[in-house]
Design a protein around this motif. Sequence first.
Motif, short mmCIF file in Angstrom:
data_model
loop_
_atom_site.label_atom_id
_atom_site.label_comp_id
_atom_site.label_asym_id
_atom_site.label_seq_id
_atom_site.Cartn_x
_atom_site.Cartn_y
_atom_site.Cartn_z
N GLY B 699 -2.24 4.42 -19.04
CA GLY B 699 -2.51 5.11 -17.78
C GLY B 699 -1.46 4.78 -16.74
O GLY B 699 -0.40 4.23 -17.05
N CYS B 700 -1.76 5.15 -15.49
CA CYS B 700 -0.78 4.91 -14.44
C CYS B 700 -1.38 4.05 -13.34
O CYS B 700 -2.59 4.02 -13.15
N ASN B 701 -0.51 3.33 -12.66
CA ASN B 701 -0.96 2.42 -11.61
C ASN B 701 -1.14 3.17 -10.30
O ASN B 701 -0.18 3.69 -9.74
N LEU B 702 -2.37 3.19 -9.83
CA LEU B 702 -2.66 3.88 -8.58
C LEU B 702 -1.77 3.38 -7.44
O LEU B 702 -1.35 4.14 -6.57
N ASN B 703 -1.47 2.08 -7.45
CA ASN B 703 -0.69 1.51 -6.35
C ASN B 703 0.72 2.05 -6.26
O ASN B 703 1.38 1.93 -5.24
N GLU B 704 1.19 2.65 -7.36
CA GLU B 704 2.52 3.25 -7.30
C GLU B 704 2.47 4.61 -6.61
O GLU B 704 3.51 5.17 -6.25
N LEU B 705 1.27 5.15 -6.48
CA LEU B 705 1.15 6.49 -5.92
C LEU B 705 0.71 6.48 -4.46
O LEU B 705 0.75 7.49 -3.78
N ILE B 706 0.22 5.33 -4.02
CA ILE B 706 -0.41 5.29 -2.71
C ILE B 706 0.42 4.44 -1.75
O ILE B 706 1.13 3.53 -2.18
N GLY B 707 0.36 4.78 -0.47
CA GLY B 707 1.15 4.02 0.51
C GLY B 707 0.24 3.16 1.37
O GLY B 707 -0.90 2.91 1.02
N MET B 708 0.80 2.66 2.45
CA MET B 708 0.00 1.82 3.34
C MET B 708 -0.02 2.42 4.73
O MET B 708 0.93 3.06 5.16
N THR B 709 -1.14 2.19 5.43
CA THR B 709 -1.25 2.63 6.81
C THR B 709 -1.69 1.42 7.62
O THR B 709 -2.70 0.81 7.30
N GLU B 710 -0.92 1.09 8.64
CA GLU B 710 -1.26 -0.10 9.39
C GLU B 710 -2.41 0.19 10.34
O GLU B 710 -2.37 1.16 11.07
N ASP B 711 -3.42 -0.65 10.32
CA ASP B 711 -4.50 -0.49 11.27
C ASP B 711 -4.00 -0.91 12.64
O ASP B 711 -3.40 -1.97 12.79
N PRO B 712 -4.23 -0.07 13.68
CA PRO B 712 -3.62 -0.38 14.98
C PRO B 712 -4.11 -1.70 15.59
O PRO B 712 -3.40 -2.31 16.37
N VAL B 713 -5.32 -2.13 15.26
CA VAL B 713 -5.81 -3.37 15.87
C VAL B 713 -5.60 -4.57 14.96
O VAL B 713 -5.12 -5.62 15.38
N SER B 714 -5.93 -4.41 13.69
CA SER B 714 -5.85 -5.58 12.80
C SER B 714 -4.47 -5.75 12.17
O SER B 714 -4.10 -6.85 11.79
#
Lengths: 240, 729
Positions: B699-714
């Motif tokens: 199968g494929c690694n989901l983490n290779e397909l997804i990015g990150m979004t910084e939470d404005p507070v944390s």
Amino acid sequence: MSPQDDKAKEVSADGAAGPIILFFIIGLAASLVFGWVIFPKLLYSQKKQPLDFNHILHVEAVEEGCESCHFFREDGSFSGIPKLAQCVECHEDVQGEDPNEVKFVEEYVTNGREVPWLVYARQPDCVFFSHAAHVKKAEMDCGTCHGHIGESEHSRVYEENRITGYSRDIWGKNISGLKEHTWERMKMDDCAECHATKELKTDVETLPWPINWLPRPYEKQSGNQARVKTVKEACFVCHK
Amino acid sequence: MKIGRRSFLSFVIGGAAGTAISPLPWKLTDDSSIWSQNWPWTPVPPDGEYSQVNSICTLCPGGCGITVRKVDNRAVKIEGMKGHPVNDGGICVMGLSGLQLLYGPTRVKTPLKRVGKRGEGKWEKISWNEAISEVTEKLAEIRAQGEPHTVGSIVNSDRGTVPNLFRRFLTAYGSPNYMTMPSMQDSYNMTMQLMQGVTAQVGFDAENADYILSFGSGIIDGWGSPVRMFKANSAWKVDGKKVVQIEPRLSNTAAKSDEWIPIKPGTEAALALGIANVVIMESLYDKENIDSQFGFDAFKELVLNGYSVEKVSNITGIKSATIVSLAKNFAQASNPLAICGKGQGSTPGSLNEFVAVHALNALVGNINKNGGVWALSDTDYIKWPEFDLDSIAENGMQKERIDGAGSEYPHAKSLLNRLPEVINSGDGFLEAIFVADANPLYSMPDSKAIKEAFDSIPFIVSFSSYMDETASNADLILPNHVYLERYEDVPTPVGLQKNIIGLAKPVVKPQFNTKNVGDSLILIAKALGGSVANAFPWDSYDACLEETLGSKWDLLEENRFWSDSNSKVVTGEFNFYPDAMKSLTNFSPVSIEGSTISFPLVLIPYDSIRLANGYIGNPPFVIKTVEDTVLKGKTACVEINPKSAKEFGLTEGRSAILHTPRGKAKVKIHLYEGIMPGLVALARGLGHTAYDKYLTDKGCNLNELIGMTEDPVSGLDAAWGIRARLTKV
Ligand code: SF4
């Protein structure tokens, strides 16, 4: 085919019916004799126990019945057939004149060799069986599974299945696989007889629960009982 | 009488009939099957003495007690430990398969030094002395240049002696860059800080709750302490307690719940506030205690003005009547409990969701109450002697952390998610990194970016027991013992409502030339000498552990766990502090990457108890349990609603390419009515490129397909999905 031919055939068939039935019966009888009488003789080899053991004599001499020699260890596990060290407690020297006794002391005690007893009830390695659960918790008699062995004067012949290497006691003496008493067979189906049907509940001692702040939410009061009937987890109860 | 052909035939038939009614064929069938079980090459444990050893499973943060059966020196079966407060005899499929991680082919058997290019798989076996001095020389060199802050470490969590030894090591060495793998615990801890004003671990009295409102938490998919949650869930079923599952996909948890409420992904916080709106409007909240709380008026105003039922219904796609009835049922239950942290909680998620859900619990007055949410101060058992920093270390410690935790994001302790961007954009750099009990190259979202960041770190040391993705990209591997070979303390498992400490102990002797990571660290510190060595007065890790646990040691040795009967509840008042409110004002669902035109669908991840997605990869037994609607042959399946599939001309079982702004992968289509139209779901935990042949390339690694979004507070990663497109092949 002409009508005459048909007639001829009927006549000849009639004529041969006798011997045909006879041969059928001979074949049937021969195979029945082979299957029921000769086959079991071929299948099992007969072995003698290294010593002839007298249970009656011993039961009379000890104080706590079966449990004097076949006892539960402190951790709850079952000791099974006694080890030499246990026998030596009484049999350091020859007592009486029985040739078996002499042989025992000379061959085993003096040389510190374990007696290679042949175990009638030995089960395959893949089976986990707790004597404690059955004898202590469910209060079953030894005899329910092992029969009247405690009342024997002589050791029975040990019959070993030449194909599987297990004792004949597992399949049962009766080659048909039928039994009259609970102790006459020890196959999985025989265990299942209770475990698949009996709803009977017995109290089990739950482990101490040291945490007063966390109740045992998943084991209700009624859940403190063990069912004999196994359900979903049935296989893993014995096949760990 | 003539014996003719017919007579002979009838003899044979008679014989066959007789045989059939004799025991011979039946007995022979039975015997031959038993005979085949005893073939010498059939694997069976050797004969020997049986024994049992109790220990703690550390394969996930669940902290279950285990009982390992042994035959002589070989461990043959792992079972749940009866009487352990977390799992009382229960075990999960991963825990059950642990022996394959001990005896399996994927272990690193001796210290290794890279000889080929990074990731090429060419290694030289070296001795422990060589390995320790390789690390020491490099560290001494960096220190001599006055750059100690450019050394970082990544560990799995920040609790327990091993993580604390890493922190201590870096501090004595002179680096603030001690990082941990992110999880929902980061968000929960921050919520405690922002709403109760205290440093506390969150505990859920799940067993005593009677109405469970779960905002996407995979109660039976591995959330929290998995076996404990399984048991709690079964108990709820028996007692008729209600579970409401809110998530866009019919997960196993949703399927077993009493009510499944599909929601537009990413809008969970709005729903929680909408529920709060009804609770306040209808005066169903704990007026006596809440009205007087600091900041409640502001919260009330925010919720009443900004989160009317109609508005929330628009945002979330849930009918107004449903929101109202949810709110009423929740507030009127005797012990309601709201939980969040999506799936297994392996990503931190958006802070406003945690704050809003915690506010719901507070409104119904279940903080530090039976069946509610508990704020626990961690059992404070690690009390090591103070130590002095030399001037190099002092200078280093004054530098800001590379990930901005504590500075840019004042409440955060560690923001590993920010590391790739900082390094890749040239804003910061690391000279060396230590990785222990973690596999960031596989399990951090946006794997490509983190790989790129790692590529620019000149010296990578892995302490992994397995040849995982991070270890295979390292320069040096100092293999740790696996969990069944070592002593280790196990702090209170995630979400347990009272404090316990577990003690994992060696079940078998180390099978290979490995060393406890604690010992490796002590040796490195001693070899560095000076103040770093002084901070490590212990002869060995085991000695350090025994000293640390002090008077609890004997009890732990005997029981494997120690329960803190007067677990301290942190009395910090519940309040609506401004920082918490900040995360709620101007609420807009966390936006995700990608344009709607080129990526008309939305990819969301999902978790399954049959797929490990953390540091440990699935052992062979576990990978075998994965259904063929998740992994078909070597291709991962994506779930899509038949309606959406029709729109794009996709049919069941068809191969397709899944594109996202971050990457693409070949997948198979699985039509699933249980997922909201417009979404595509892919399981986490597949697509390993390292480990053994049983796990690699499945199968494929989901983490290779997804990015990150910084939470404005944390500052933590708040991404819950990414835009996507499916094209037929
Ligand atoms: S839930 Fe976690 S700790 Fe418990 S047995 Fe499974 S893997 Fe081990």
